[in-house]
Design a protein around this motif. Structure first.
Motif, PDB file in Angstrom:
ATOM      1  N   SER A  92      27.328  42.493  42.228  1.00  0.00           N
ATOM      2  CA  SER A  92      28.028  41.484  41.434  1.00  0.00           C
ATOM      3  C   SER A  92      27.482  41.368  40.013  1.00  0.00           C
ATOM      4  CB  SER A  92      27.951  40.124  42.134  1.00  0.00           C
ATOM      5  OG  SER A  92      26.607  39.698  42.268  1.00  0.00           O
ATOM      6  N   MET A  93      26.181  41.476  39.837  1.00  0.00           N
ATOM      7  CA  MET A  93      25.608  41.338  38.499  1.00  0.00           C
ATOM      8  C   MET A  93      26.010  42.515  37.607  1.00  0.00           C
ATOM      9  SD  MET A  93      24.103  38.520  37.951  1.00  0.00           S
ATOM     10  CE  MET A  93      23.133  37.164  38.604  1.00  0.00           C
ATOM     11  N   THR A  94      26.029  43.705  38.182  1.00  0.00           N
ATOM     12  CA  THR A  94      26.491  44.860  37.420  1.00  0.00           C
ATOM     13  C   THR A  94      27.951  44.687  37.030  1.00  0.00           C
ATOM     14  OG1 THR A  94      24.951  46.281  38.650  1.00  0.00           O
ATOM     15  CG2 THR A  94      26.704  47.369  37.416  1.00  0.00           C
ATOM     16  N   ALA A  95      28.748  44.212  37.979  1.00  0.00           N
ATOM     17  CA  ALA A  95      30.164  43.981  37.701  1.00  0.00           C
ATOM     18  C   ALA A  95      30.349  42.938  36.609  1.00  0.00           C
ATOM     19  CB  ALA A  95      30.880  43.546  38.975  1.00  0.00           C
ATOM     20  N   LEU A  96      29.568  41.861  36.637  1.00  0.00           N
ATOM     21  CA  LEU A  96      29.673  40.829  35.609  1.00  0.00           C
ATOM     22  C   LEU A  96      29.289  41.377  34.234  1.00  0.00           C
ATOM     23  CD1 LEU A  96      28.261  37.776  37.576  1.00  0.00           C
ATOM     24  CD2 LEU A  96      30.559  37.962  36.607  1.00  0.00           C
ATOM     25  N   ALA A  97      28.322  42.273  34.193  1.00  0.00           N
ATOM     26  CA  ALA A  97      27.947  42.877  32.912  1.00  0.00           C
ATOM     27  C   ALA A  97      29.098  43.705  32.349  1.00  0.00           C
ATOM     28  CB  ALA A  97      26.697  43.742  33.089  1.00  0.00           C
ATOM     29  N   VAL A  98      29.756  44.470  33.206  1.00  0.00           N
ATOM     30  CA  VAL A  98      30.905  45.269  32.756  1.00  0.00           C
ATOM     31  C   VAL A  98      32.038  44.348  32.299  1.00  0.00           C
ATOM     32  CG1 VAL A  98      32.673  46.914  33.504  1.00  0.00           C
ATOM     33  CG2 VAL A  98      30.296  47.228  34.224  1.00  0.00           C
ATOM     34  N   ILE A  99      32.294  43.298  33.078  1.00  0.00           N
ATOM     35  CA  ILE A  99      33.345  42.347  32.721  1.00  0.00           C
ATOM     36  C   ILE A  99      33.037  41.667  31.392  1.00  0.00           C
ATOM     37  CG2 ILE A  99      34.373  40.133  33.380  1.00  0.00           C
ATOM     38  CD1 ILE A  99      34.067  41.072  36.316  1.00  0.00           C
ATOM     39  N   ALA A 100      31.777  41.332  31.185  1.00  0.00           N
ATOM     40  CA  ALA A 100      31.388  40.660  29.946  1.00  0.00           C
ATOM     41  C   ALA A 100      31.734  41.479  28.717  1.00  0.00           C
ATOM     42  CB  ALA A 100      29.888  40.358  29.967  1.00  0.00           C
ATOM     43  N   MET A 101      31.650  42.794  28.859  1.00  0.00           N
ATOM     44  CA  MET A 101      31.946  43.670  27.717  1.00  0.00           C
ATOM     45  C   MET A 101      33.437  43.886  27.513  1.00  0.00           C
ATOM     46  SD  MET A 101      28.871  46.510  27.797  1.00  0.00           S
ATOM     47  CE  MET A 101      29.034  46.977  29.514  1.00  0.00           C
ATOM     48  N   ARG A 102      34.249  43.496  28.496  1.00  0.00           N
ATOM     49  CA  ARG A 102      35.691  43.665  28.400  1.00  0.00           C
ATOM     50  C   ARG A 102      36.428  42.377  28.062  1.00  0.00           C
ATOM     51  NH1 ARG A 102      38.630  47.511  30.944  1.00  0.00           N
ATOM     52  NH2 ARG A 102      40.342  46.334  29.977  1.00  0.00           N
ATOM     53  N   THR A 103      35.726  41.234  28.097  1.00  0.00           N
ATOM     54  CA  THR A 103      36.367  39.945  27.879  1.00  0.00           C
ATOM     55  C   THR A 103      35.734  39.246  26.685  1.00  0.00           C
ATOM     56  OG1 THR A 103      34.865  38.930  29.497  1.00  0.00           O
ATOM     57  CG2 THR A 103      37.032  39.645  30.289  1.00  0.00           C
ATOM     58  N   GLY A 141      45.249  33.145  30.756  1.00  0.00           N
ATOM     59  CA  GLY A 141      44.804  31.801  30.420  1.00  0.00           C
ATOM     60  C   GLY A 141      43.845  31.154  31.394  1.00  0.00           C
ATOM     61  N   PHE A 142      43.401  31.875  32.422  1.00  0.00           N
ATOM     62  CA  PHE A 142      42.420  31.297  33.329  1.00  0.00           C
ATOM     63  C   PHE A 142      41.110  31.031  32.595  1.00  0.00           C
ATOM     64  CE2 PHE A 142      45.417  33.140  36.297  1.00  0.00           C
ATOM     65  CZ  PHE A 142      45.434  32.216  37.335  1.00  0.00           C
ATOM     66  N   ASP A 143      40.349  30.042  33.097  1.00  0.00           N
ATOM     67  CA  ASP A 143      39.143  29.608  32.399  1.00  0.00           C
ATOM     68  C   ASP A 143      37.868  30.267  32.897  1.00  0.00           C
ATOM     69  OD1 ASP A 143      40.269  27.450  30.627  1.00  0.00           O
ATOM     70  OD2 ASP A 143      40.917  26.694  32.585  1.00  0.00           O
ATOM     71  N   THR A 144      37.832  30.599  34.197  1.00  0.00           N
ATOM     72  CA  THR A 144      36.584  31.089  34.794  1.00  0.00           C
ATOM     73  C   THR A 144      36.875  32.216  35.780  1.00  0.00           C
ATOM     74  OG1 THR A 144      35.618  28.870  34.655  1.00  0.00           O
ATOM     75  CG2 THR A 144      34.518  30.434  36.097  1.00  0.00           C
ATOM     76  N   LEU A 145      35.974  33.194  35.813  1.00  0.00           N
ATOM     77  CA  LEU A 145      35.989  34.226  36.854  1.00  0.00           C
ATOM     78  C   LEU A 145      34.618  34.228  37.515  1.00  0.00           C
ATOM     79  CD1 LEU A 145      37.220  36.593  38.392  1.00  0.00           C
ATOM     80  CD2 LEU A 145      36.365  38.103  36.588  1.00  0.00           C
ATOM     81  N   SER A 146      34.612  34.020  38.833  1.00  0.00           N
ATOM     82  CA  SER A 146      33.374  34.000  39.601  1.00  0.00           C
ATOM     83  C   SER A 146      33.384  35.120  40.627  1.00  0.00           C
ATOM     84  CB  SER A 146      33.209  32.654  40.322  1.00  0.00           C
ATOM     85  OG  SER A 146      33.212  31.581  39.413  1.00  0.00           O
ATOM     86  N   LEU A 147      32.244  35.782  40.769  1.00  0.00           N
ATOM     87  CA  LEU A 147      32.137  36.892  41.719  1.00  0.00           C
ATOM     88  C   LEU A 147      31.220  36.522  42.874  1.00  0.00           C
ATOM     89  CD1 LEU A 147      31.843  40.152  39.562  1.00  0.00           C
ATOM     90  CD2 LEU A 147      33.896  38.984  40.394  1.00  0.00           C
ATOM     91  N   SER A 148      31.682  36.844  44.080  1.00  0.00           N
ATOM     92  CA  SER A 148      30.833  36.716  45.266  1.00  0.00           C
ATOM     93  C   SER A 148      29.732  37.772  45.213  1.00  0.00           C
ATOM     94  CB  SER A 148      31.667  36.907  46.532  1.00  0.00           C
ATOM     95  OG  SER A 148      32.832  36.116  46.508  1.00  0.00           O
ATOM     96  N   ASP A 149      28.667  37.529  45.989  1.00  0.00           N
ATOM     97  CA  ASP A 149      27.533  38.450  45.984  1.00  0.00           C
ATOM     98  C   ASP A 149      27.086  38.711  47.417  1.00  0.00           C
ATOM     99  OD1 ASP A 149      25.442  40.042  45.017  1.00  0.00           O
ATOM    100  OD2 ASP A 149      24.050  38.353  45.054  1.00  0.00           O
ATOM    101  N   SER A 150      27.443  39.878  47.961  1.00  0.00           N
ATOM    102  CA  SER A 150      27.035  40.251  49.307  1.00  0.00           C
ATOM    103  C   SER A 150      26.889  41.771  49.344  1.00  0.00           C
ATOM    104  CB  SER A 150      28.067  39.774  50.343  1.00  0.00           C
ATOM    105  OG  SER A 150      27.559  39.891  51.650  1.00  0.00           O
ATOM    106  N   PRO A 151      25.679  42.286  49.135  1.00  0.00           N
ATOM    107  CA  PRO A 151      25.502  43.723  48.890  1.00  0.00           C
ATOM    108  C   PRO A 151      25.896  44.638  50.035  1.00  0.00           C
ATOM    109  CG  PRO A 151      23.382  42.624  49.148  1.00  0.00           C
ATOM    110  CD  PRO A 151      24.408  41.554  49.026  1.00  0.00           C
ATOM    111  N   MET A 152      25.923  44.136  51.279  1.00  0.00           N
ATOM    112  CA  MET A 152      26.357  44.978  52.391  1.00  0.00           C
ATOM    113  C   MET A 152      27.874  45.106  52.454  1.00  0.00           C
ATOM    114  SD  MET A 152      23.741  46.237  53.999  1.00  0.00           S
ATOM    115  CE  MET A 152      24.312  46.647  55.640  1.00  0.00           C
ATOM    116  N   LEU A 153      28.582  44.251  51.712  1.00  0.00           N
ATOM    117  CA  LEU A 153      30.039  44.241  51.767  1.00  0.00           C
ATOM    118  C   LEU A 153      30.691  44.819  50.514  1.00  0.00           C
ATOM    119  CD1 LEU A 153      30.612  40.657  53.259  1.00  0.00           C
ATOM    120  CD2 LEU A 153      30.500  42.848  54.478  1.00  0.00           C
TER     121      LEU A 153
END
Length: 207
Positions: free
Chosen positions: A64-75, A48-60
């Motif tokens: 994040s954008m690739t992950a959000l695309a995958v998440i978008a297809m699963r939710t 029931g959560f409303d929002t999922l936000s991803l941090s973006d730090s490529p050295m760590l």
């Protein structure tokens, strides 16, 4: 008479109901393989959560954008966001393209959380965006996503298949100057929980 007066006063000062529902979200880095992150996203959506936000730090962490695309297809319902990315490690036109891609997979569910840059920039040997650069980046991203030409030097160059829905840009800010800029150019503001009363007063004064 005193009793009636007290009753009238309590009714007059009764708190009003909020105009919008209270929303609860989760912010996390893309810290695990993408299938696991997608499973996590689906789980919190089901809870029931409303929002999922991803941090973006490529050295760590993972991208994040690739992950959000995958998440978008699963939710199906949960809103998705960066919290936050920046216009230094991701130039504005590239950011607009990434936003279009995620927004296409999650229509009306994606928003861009944008900051001047912290670990993503510093760990890569760069510097955060100056305020003038940040303002221009927001202009380029918003203009590009709207299907208009962002550069006078290329008046006929526009994004192919821009998103069908508006992609809100939420600007991260903490200090007074950045808060004022965020209110001016952003669709929303992202800030920490320090000095919230002062921040709210400042944002109200410049809105």
């Amino acid at each position: 008479m005193q009793s009636n007066s007290a009753t009238e006063q309590s009714i007059t000062h009764r708190p009003t109901q909020p105009t919008e529902p209270f929303r609860i979200g989760i912010r996390t880095p893309p810290w695990r393989p993408l299938p696991e992150i997608a499973d996590f996203a689906k789980r919190i959506e089901d809870l029931g959560f409303d929002t999922l936000s991803l941090s973006d730090s490529p050295m760590l962490w993972r991208d994040s954008m690739t992950a959000l695309a995958v998440i978008a297809m699963r939710t199906d319902r949960i809103a998705l966001s960066t919290a936050v990315t920046n216009p230094i490690t991701r130039p504005p036109v590239q950011l607009a393209s990434s936003c279009r891609t995620v927004a296409e997979l999650a229509p009306a569910r994606f928003r861009l959380g944008l900051a001047t840059g912290d670990s993503a920039v510093l760990l890569g040997g760069g510097r955060p965006a100056r305020m003038v650069e940040f303002r221009e980046a927001v202009r380029i991203i918003r203009t590009t996503l709207a299907g208009r030409a962002p550069f006078e030097s290329a008046p006929h160059t526009t994004m192919v298949d821009p998103p069908a829905h508006h992609v809100p840009i939420f600007c991260a800010a903490d200090g007074p100057k950045m808060l004022a800029l965020a209110v001016e150019i952003g669709d929303g503001v992202i800030t920490n929980n320090k000095n919230l009363v002062k921040k709210r007063a400042l944002m109200s004064s410049v809105a």
